[in-house]
Design an enzyme around this catalytic site. Structure first.
Site, PDB file in Angstrom:
ATOM      1  N   ASP A  33       0.488  -1.475   0.318  1.00  0.00           N
ATOM      2  CA  ASP A  33      -0.124   0.242  -0.064  1.00  0.00           C
ATOM      3  C   ASP A  33       0.925   0.999  -0.213  1.00  0.00           C
ATOM      4  O   ASP A  33       1.979   1.387   0.045  1.00  0.00           O
ATOM      5  CB  ASP A  33      -0.586  -0.028   1.336  1.00  0.00           C
ATOM      6  CG  ASP A  33      -2.057  -1.097   0.910  1.00  0.00           C
ATOM      7  OD1 ASP A  33      -2.434  -1.491  -0.136  1.00  0.00           O
ATOM      8  OD2 ASP A  33      -1.955  -1.839   2.210  1.00  0.00           O
ATOM      9  N   LYS A  54      -4.075   3.915  -2.554  1.00  0.00           N
ATOM     10  CA  LYS A  54      -4.266   4.595  -3.113  1.00  0.00           C
ATOM     11  C   LYS A  54      -3.929   5.939  -4.044  1.00  0.00           C
ATOM     12  O   LYS A  54      -2.700   5.547  -3.278  1.00  0.00           O
ATOM     13  CB  LYS A  54      -4.929   5.642  -2.374  1.00  0.00           C
ATOM     14  CG  LYS A  54      -6.107   5.381  -1.220  1.00  0.00           C
ATOM     15  CD  LYS A  54      -7.275   6.186  -0.542  1.00  0.00           C
ATOM     16  CE  LYS A  54      -7.415   5.700   0.794  1.00  0.00           C
ATOM     17  NZ  LYS A  54      -7.933   6.055   1.665  1.00  0.00           N
ATOM     18  N   MET A 166      -6.988   7.917  11.419  1.00  0.00           N
ATOM     19  CA  MET A 166      -8.191   8.443  10.909  1.00  0.00           C
ATOM     20  C   MET A 166      -8.770   9.471  10.952  1.00  0.00           C
ATOM     21  O   MET A 166      -9.910   9.319  10.544  1.00  0.00           O
ATOM     22  CB  MET A 166      -8.508   7.067  10.206  1.00  0.00           C
ATOM     23  CG  MET A 166      -7.312   6.115   9.199  1.00  0.00           C
ATOM     24  SD  MET A 166      -8.379   4.266   8.499  1.00  0.00           S
ATOM     25  CE  MET A 166      -8.754   3.651  10.144  1.00  0.00           C
TER      26      MET A 166
HETATM   27  N1  SAH Z   1      -1.778  -0.629   9.999  1.00  0.00           N
HETATM   28  C1  SAH Z   1      -1.125   0.991  10.722  1.00  0.00           C
HETATM   29  C2  SAH Z   1      -2.530   1.942   9.950  1.00  0.00           C
HETATM   30  C3  SAH Z   1      -3.687   2.199   9.289  1.00  0.00           C
HETATM   31  S1  SAH Z   1      -4.896   3.531   9.552  1.00  0.00           S
HETATM   32  C4  SAH Z   1      -0.682   1.086  11.807  1.00  0.00           C
HETATM   33  O1  SAH Z   1      -0.757   0.254  12.610  1.00  0.00           O
HETATM   34  O2  SAH Z   1       0.171   2.088  11.823  1.00  0.00           O
HETATM   35  C5  SAH Z   1      -4.071   5.078   9.059  1.00  0.00           C
HETATM   36  C6  SAH Z   1      -3.923   5.715  10.027  1.00  0.00           C
HETATM   37  O3  SAH Z   1      -2.865   5.924  10.691  1.00  0.00           O
HETATM   38  C7  SAH Z   1      -3.611   7.129   9.414  1.00  0.00           C
HETATM   39  O4  SAH Z   1      -4.507   8.044   9.047  1.00  0.00           O
HETATM   40  C8  SAH Z   1      -3.434   7.205  10.770  1.00  0.00           C
HETATM   41  O5  SAH Z   1      -4.183   8.039  11.515  1.00  0.00           O
HETATM   42  C9  SAH Z   1      -1.636   6.865  10.912  1.00  0.00           C
HETATM   43  N2  SAH Z   1      -0.806   6.897  10.605  1.00  0.00           N
HETATM   44  C10 SAH Z   1       0.106   6.157  10.000  1.00  0.00           C
HETATM   45  N3  SAH Z   1       0.765   6.282  10.113  1.00  0.00           N
HETATM   46  C11 SAH Z   1       1.359   7.853  10.449  1.00  0.00           C
HETATM   47  C12 SAH Z   1       2.203   8.514  10.361  1.00  0.00           C
HETATM   48  N4  SAH Z   1       3.644   8.328  10.554  1.00  0.00           N
HETATM   49  N5  SAH Z   1       1.879   9.370  11.636  1.00  0.00           N
HETATM   50  C13 SAH Z   1       1.334  10.294  12.500  1.00  0.00           C
HETATM   51  N6  SAH Z   1       0.272   9.309  12.370  1.00  0.00           N
HETATM   52  C14 SAH Z   1      -0.249   7.846  11.145  1.00  0.00           C
END
Ligand code: SAH
Length: 234
Positions: A33, A54, A166
């Site tokens: 992704d 996306k 999110m």
């Molecule tokens: N599986 C991922 C989350 C996927 S949902 C995990 O465990 O981190 C995607 C959301 O994760 C984004 O909308 C945001 O809220 C958060 N996110 C992912 N990477 C981020 C980052 N580097 N900094 C801040 N928020 C992050």
């Protein structure tokens, strides 16, 4: 015929596990992704790279289409890596992919990643639990599937710390809902693009955070642990 479901960590390419690097090195195919840092793909120099995230202005693949790609690639190759940001099972739909693959008799090896929900706050010096301040935390989505008949997220969580992923698109609605259960003065911290060179940290309260300039991807941390972050030396 094995699929390694791998967490890539929150962004900084060094925040990936040794186990993940090892499977990437021998991967024939990597299905990924959008990643905060594509440098991670350098660990898979021999692999065919398939992007299924996306793309601006374009239709992106449905979960069914992604499952089909995974199944087809797994049947055609010995070593397939499915790479996801953070941890594959934290709002990553990793579980659905595992079930779809197993239904086809394909074995799946699951390798966790550092989830942004905890890893990103830690790197800025924000502990999600802290003795005397917070003994529990909840991680919740701020963007529930709009096609769901009934909302599962009710914002009435009793955990001391709430981490919202999110949640930027609907930050005004979400903080409004949370204020039904928490003091509007509860401290809040937003971390944008955590662990990357573009990281931004914005603090405020439940009442005023939505008025600030915030861009996704970002996460929101609500609770008194934000005051501990403010005290901690950087
Ligand atoms: N599986 C991922 C989350 C996927 S949902 C995990 O465990 O981190 C995607 C959301 O994760 C984004 O909308 C945001 O809220 C958060 N996110 C992912 N990477 C981020 C980052 N580097 N900094 C801040 N928020 C992050």
């Amino acid at each position: 015929m094995v699929v390694h479901l791998v967490g890539a960590g929150p962004g900084d390419p060094e925040l990936i596990t040794l186990k993940a690097v090892k499977v990437l090195e021998k991967a024939e195919v990597v299905i990924y992704d959008r990643l905060a840092n594509e440098e991670i793909l350098k660990h898979a120099p021999h692999a065919k790279l398939i992007y299924v995230g996306k793309k601006a202005g374009e239709h992106y693949k449905t979960q069914e289409e992604i499952n089909k790609i995974l199944i087809d690639e797994a049947k055609a190759h010995d070593e397939v890596v499915r790479l996801k940001g953070g941890d594959p099972f934290v709002f990553g739909r990793g579980g659905e992919e595992v079930l779809a693959l197993q239904e086809e008799g394909i074995s799946v090896d699951m390798i966790p990643g550092i989830t942004s929900a905890i890893g990103v706050p830690t790197t800025i010096g924000l502990p999600v639990t802290h003795r005397g301040v917070a003994t529990s935390f909840t991680v919740v989505t701020g963007h529930e599937d709009p096609t769901k008949k009934e909302k599962q997220v009710k914002w009435d969580y009793t955990a001391d710390t709430v981490v919202v992923l999110m949640g930027i698109g609907q930050i005004a609605e979400n903080t409004q809902e949370m204020m039904k259960y928490r003091d509007p003065e509860t401290p809040v911290c937003v971390i944008e693009k955590g662990t990357t060179p573009e990281e931004r940290i914005i603090t405020g309260t439940l009442e005023n955070i939505s008025k600030k300039d915030i861009n996704p991807p970002a996460l929101l941390i609500v609770g008194n642990v934000v005051d501990v972050y403010k005290k901690m030396k950087k």
